[in-house]
Design an enzyme around this catalytic site. Sequence first.
Site, PDB file in Angstrom:
ATOM      1  N   HIS A 194      41.551 101.885  45.324  1.00 30.01           N
ATOM      2  CA  HIS A 194      42.790 100.651  45.971  1.00 30.01           C
ATOM      3  C   HIS A 194      42.416  99.304  45.158  1.00 30.01           C
ATOM      4  CE1 HIS A 194      43.516  98.867  49.587  1.00 30.01           C
ATOM      5  NE2 HIS A 194      44.135  97.548  48.998  1.00 30.01           N
TER       6      HIS A 194
ATOM      7  N   HIS B 174      39.875  89.969  49.618  1.00 26.33           N
ATOM      8  CA  HIS B 174      40.059  91.221  49.066  1.00 26.33           C
ATOM      9  C   HIS B 174      41.126  91.136  48.304  1.00 26.33           C
ATOM     10  CE1 HIS B 174      41.889  95.227  48.381  1.00 26.33           C
ATOM     11  NE2 HIS B 174      42.709  94.825  49.150  1.00 26.33           N
TER      12      HIS B 174
ATOM     13  N   GLY C 254      46.749  91.199  48.258  1.00 24.71           N
ATOM     14  CA  GLY C 254      45.775  90.645  48.047  1.00 24.71           C
ATOM     15  C   GLY C 254      45.134  89.983  49.812  1.00 24.71           C
ATOM     16  N   ASN C 255      44.152  89.433  49.796  1.00 26.41           N
ATOM     17  CA  ASN C 255      44.280  89.054  51.220  1.00 26.41           C
ATOM     18  C   ASN C 255      42.622  88.759  51.596  1.00 26.41           C
ATOM     19  OD1 ASN C 255      43.319  91.521  52.835  1.00 26.41           O
ATOM     20  ND2 ASN C 255      44.955  91.772  53.172  1.00 26.41           N
TER      21      ASN C 255
ATOM     22  N   GLY D 189      52.972  89.670  52.846  1.00 28.27           N
ATOM     23  CA  GLY D 189      54.144  89.422  51.711  1.00 28.27           C
ATOM     24  C   GLY D 189      54.532  88.003  51.416  1.00 28.27           C
TER      25      GLY D 189
ATOM     26  N   SER E  53      48.184  93.509  57.441  1.00 29.00           N
ATOM     27  CA  SER E  53      47.676  93.869  57.442  1.00 29.00           C
ATOM     28  C   SER E  53      46.152  95.122  57.514  1.00 29.00           C
ATOM     29  CB  SER E  53      48.518  95.332  57.360  1.00 29.00           C
ATOM     30  OG  SER E  53      48.425  95.341  56.202  1.00 29.00           O
ATOM     31  N   GLU E  54      45.854  94.165  56.547  1.00 33.78           N
ATOM     32  CA  GLU E  54      44.166  94.664  56.515  1.00 33.78           C
ATOM     33  C   GLU E  54      43.179  93.338  56.935  1.00 33.78           C
ATOM     34  OE1 GLU E  54      44.127  96.667  51.997  1.00 33.78           O
ATOM     35  OE2 GLU E  54      45.570  95.385  51.980  1.00 33.78           O
TER      36      GLU E  54
ATOM     37  N   HIS F  33      43.226  92.955  44.300  1.00 34.73           N
ATOM     38  CA  HIS F  33      42.694  94.458  43.099  1.00 34.73           C
ATOM     39  C   HIS F  33      42.523  93.637  41.386  1.00 34.73           C
ATOM     40  CE1 HIS F  33      46.528  95.487  46.648  1.00 34.73           C
ATOM     41  NE2 HIS F  33      44.912  95.824  46.952  1.00 34.73           N
TER      42      HIS F  33
END
Length: 266
Positions: free
Chosen positions: A160, A97, A29-30, A46, A77-78, A99
């Site tokens: 995803h 974002h 997630g981010n 991370g 990275s997203e 999941h």
Amino acid sequence: MQNEYEIKKEMCEIGRRVYDRGMVAANDGNFSVKLNDNEFLCTPTGVSKGFMTPEYICKVDAEGNVLQANKGFRPSSEIKMHMRVYKERPDVNSVVHAHPLYATTFAIAGIPLTQPIMPEAVIALGCVPIAKYGTPSTYEIPDAVSEHLQYFDAVLLENHGALAYSDSLLAAYHKMESLEFYAQLLWQTMQIGGPQELNKEQVEKLYEIRRQMGLKGKHPANLCPNAKAGKPSCHSCGGSCSSAAPTADAELIASITKKVMEQLGK
Ligand SMILES: [Zn+2]
């Protein structure tokens, strides 16, 4: 107005909620917050989003380049996906974002959330399309998401997870919560014979309520490609919102084909 440090603290709080509600596993997630046109705060890669402190938060520019990050932290990275949302939706100030279990289940099954089953979900989200699969950290995901940005404030990411965005971090997070609750309800009712759907008239009344409330953001009540063409939109459009392509032409062709077939007596 919140200062930068207060925003970082709020990001940590939202991280805790995302983690505590099982919307992410491990370090997944981010999320990000827009400070101005060229400065954005974002969560680092991370680390578990449930255990962040303000020093974890990174700052990037509109291209996703690092402007500030403490030692040991770098942006997700997203971040490219977030930047695409900000670029194409100037009204958006925060992107989340995650999941979430049920929403991601539908995303993996390739099933968009198009069934109108409860008023809150219809008003808050409309239906939720699926952005086609992309390899993480490439431009495939931003490109896939881009196709839906002008019509929806929440999308599933195929195989995803989910993405929600709004004018504030709390609103974007709430959208993710609503999306997951909608997906969970749909899943649960599918176990006991399937949901009773609201009918077209009921959906249209809810859309009207949304219009009268003047809610911000994009919603198929106002912006479904079919609605723009003066046709029934979203929940009553046969799920065409699951496809990025405006369906006006496809519908026209279908109705002409039907008429021709009728004239042929078949
Ligand atoms: Zn992800």
